[in-house]
Motif scaffolding. Structure first.
Motif, PDB file in Angstrom:
ATOM      1  N   ALA A 185     -21.466 -12.756 -42.144  1.00 12.83           N
ATOM      2  CA  ALA A 185     -20.441 -13.569 -41.479  1.00 12.83           C
ATOM      3  C   ALA A 185     -20.782 -13.764 -40.004  1.00 12.83           C
ATOM      4  N   PRO A 186     -20.385 -14.901 -39.444  1.00 15.09           N
ATOM      5  CA  PRO A 186     -20.631 -15.130 -38.016  1.00 15.09           C
ATOM      6  C   PRO A 186     -20.062 -13.988 -37.174  1.00 15.09           C
ATOM      7  N   GLU A 212     -21.221 -10.961 -36.978  1.00 14.35           N
ATOM      8  CA  GLU A 212     -21.652  -9.647 -37.471  1.00 14.35           C
ATOM      9  C   GLU A 212     -23.016  -9.306 -36.865  1.00 14.35           C
ATOM     10  N   PRO A 213     -23.339  -8.025 -36.708  1.00 15.91           N
ATOM     11  CA  PRO A 213     -24.622  -7.654 -36.095  1.00 15.91           C
ATOM     12  C   PRO A 213     -25.833  -8.309 -36.758  1.00 15.91           C
ATOM     13  N   TRP A 214     -25.868  -8.319 -38.095  1.00 16.22           N
ATOM     14  CA  TRP A 214     -26.992  -8.943 -38.794  1.00 16.22           C
ATOM     15  C   TRP A 214     -27.080 -10.427 -38.445  1.00 16.22           C
ATOM     16  N   ALA A 215     -25.932 -11.123 -38.440  1.00 18.90           N
ATOM     17  CA  ALA A 215     -25.909 -12.552 -38.153  1.00 18.90           C
ATOM     18  C   ALA A 215     -26.367 -12.833 -36.721  1.00 18.90           C
ATOM     19  N   ILE A 216     -26.000 -11.968 -35.791  1.00 21.99           N
ATOM     20  CA  ILE A 216     -26.419 -12.143 -34.397  1.00 21.99           C
ATOM     21  C   ILE A 216     -27.933 -11.994 -34.277  1.00 21.99           C
ATOM     22  N   VAL A 217     -28.489 -10.989 -34.937  1.00 16.40           N
ATOM     23  CA  VAL A 217     -29.951 -10.807 -34.915  1.00 16.40           C
ATOM     24  C   VAL A 217     -30.629 -11.991 -35.597  1.00 16.40           C
ATOM     25  N   LYS A 218     -30.084 -12.462 -36.701  1.00 16.14           N
ATOM     26  CA  LYS A 218     -30.658 -13.618 -37.408  1.00 16.14           C
ATOM     27  C   LYS A 218     -30.669 -14.842 -36.501  1.00 16.14           C
ATOM     28  N   GLU A 219     -29.582 -15.042 -35.754  1.00 15.88           N
ATOM     29  CA  GLU A 219     -29.528 -16.172 -34.815  1.00 15.88           C
ATOM     30  C   GLU A 219     -30.643 -16.073 -33.777  1.00 15.88           C
ATOM     31  N   ASN A 220     -30.914 -14.861 -33.304  1.00 18.11           N
ATOM     32  CA  ASN A 220     -31.928 -14.667 -32.263  1.00 18.11           C
ATOM     33  C   ASN A 220     -33.346 -14.785 -32.793  1.00 18.11           C
ATOM     34  N   TYR A 221     -33.577 -14.351 -34.035  1.00 18.47           N
ATOM     35  CA  TYR A 221     -34.927 -14.336 -34.594  1.00 18.47           C
ATOM     36  C   TYR A 221     -35.226 -15.519 -35.491  1.00 18.47           C
ATOM     37  N   GLY A 222     -34.206 -16.106 -36.079  1.00 21.74           N
ATOM     38  CA  GLY A 222     -34.435 -17.173 -37.056  1.00 21.74           C
ATOM     39  C   GLY A 222     -34.889 -16.568 -38.372  1.00 21.74           C
ATOM     40  N   ASN A 228     -28.232  -0.059 -32.146  1.00 22.44           N
ATOM     41  CA  ASN A 228     -26.988   0.699 -32.284  1.00 22.44           C
ATOM     42  C   ASN A 228     -25.920   0.194 -31.311  1.00 22.44           C
ATOM     43  N   THR A 229     -26.342  -0.233 -30.143  1.00 17.10           N
ATOM     44  CA  THR A 229     -25.388  -0.744 -29.159  1.00 17.10           C
ATOM     45  C   THR A 229     -24.716  -2.008 -29.675  1.00 17.10           C
ATOM     46  N   LEU A 230     -25.485  -2.916 -30.258  1.00 15.50           N
ATOM     47  CA  LEU A 230     -24.912  -4.133 -30.830  1.00 15.50           C
ATOM     48  C   LEU A 230     -23.940  -3.787 -31.955  1.00 15.50           C
ATOM     49  N   ILE A 231     -24.358  -2.905 -32.855  1.00 14.93           N
ATOM     50  CA  ILE A 231     -23.492  -2.503 -33.969  1.00 14.93           C
ATOM     51  C   ILE A 231     -22.191  -1.902 -33.429  1.00 14.93           C
ATOM     52  N   ARG A 232     -22.315  -0.963 -32.486  1.00 13.32           N
ATOM     53  CA  ARG A 232     -21.127  -0.318 -31.911  1.00 13.32           C
ATOM     54  C   ARG A 232     -20.192  -1.347 -31.289  1.00 13.32           C
ATOM     55  N   ASP A 233     -20.746  -2.241 -30.474  1.00 10.34           N
ATOM     56  CA  ASP A 233     -19.912  -3.200 -29.758  1.00 10.34           C
ATOM     57  C   ASP A 233     -19.170  -4.140 -30.711  1.00 10.34           C
ATOM     58  N   VAL A 234     -19.857  -4.628 -31.740  1.00  7.67           N
ATOM     59  CA  VAL A 234     -19.212  -5.524 -32.713  1.00  7.67           C
ATOM     60  C   VAL A 234     -18.094  -4.790 -33.443  1.00  7.67           C
TER      61      VAL A 234
END
Length: 179
Positions: free
Chosen positions: A141-142, A144-154, A164-170
């Motif tokens: 889902a938009p 979510e940590p995985w989706a954010i990384v996917k947006e950055n990497y394609g 872990n910081t991204l996961i914690r913050d989300v």
């Protein structure tokens, strides 16, 4: 941004995976059985919610952004032979050095302590009714940590680490929205 390190981790991802399999074995209610995908997402959600609540990692293993969602590589390696079938009759193992010598062997990790097990039971109750595919879809889902990384990497062929910081913050923002 400095990432949260594995220092202070309470257990291993393999021990968390084994705990979920044990919790499932003791649950006689009706729900989709744990397959590889469901196990990966349960391990991820346990780690994410632990980070949100405590600010420290549940385990020191890296969570990576694979094409089908967040994955812990060692947990995948332990159970990949089951594919989409329910995992039965197997425990995850970790490579450990014996007696500080040069030899290593695979062993079933120590189970998590009672505080962690209680937490994992809560994660199980919240997610047991979902299939692996449903849990995977939720991780896509938009926002979510995985989706954010996917947006950055394609493309995720390199299986980049999800910090872990991204996961914690989300997940902390989810807690704030609930309270």
């Amino acid at each position: 941004m400095v990432d949260i390190t594995a220092e202070g981790a309470r257990t291993t991802a393999a021990a968390v995976a084994n705990a979920f399999l044990d919790i499932q074995a003791g649950d006689n209610s009706q729900y989709p059985r744990i397959d590889q995908m469901k196990l990966q997402k349960l391990v991820f959600y346990a780690h994410a919610w632990w980070l949100a609540h405590t600010g420290t990692p549940l385990f020191g293993d890296d969570v990576e952004a694979w094409p089908w969602g967040p994955v812990v590589g060692d947990v995948y390696g332990n159970f990949k032979e089951f594919g989409r079938n329910p995992i039965q009759g197997k425990k995850a193992r970790v490579l450990v050095r014996r007696d500080n010598g040069p030899f290593m062997k695979f062993e079933i990790p120590e189970p998590p302590d009672e505080q962690v097990l209680s937490f994992l039971r809560n994660v199980w109750e919240a997610h047991k009714g979902m299939t692996g595919v449903q849990l995977s879809n939720a991780t896509h889902a938009p926002g979510e940590p995985w989706a954010i990384v996917k947006e950055n990497y394609g493309v995720l062929d390199s299986k980049p680490r999800i910090s872990n910081t991204l996961i914690r913050d989300v997940f902390r923002s989810k807690l704030a929205n609930v309270n």
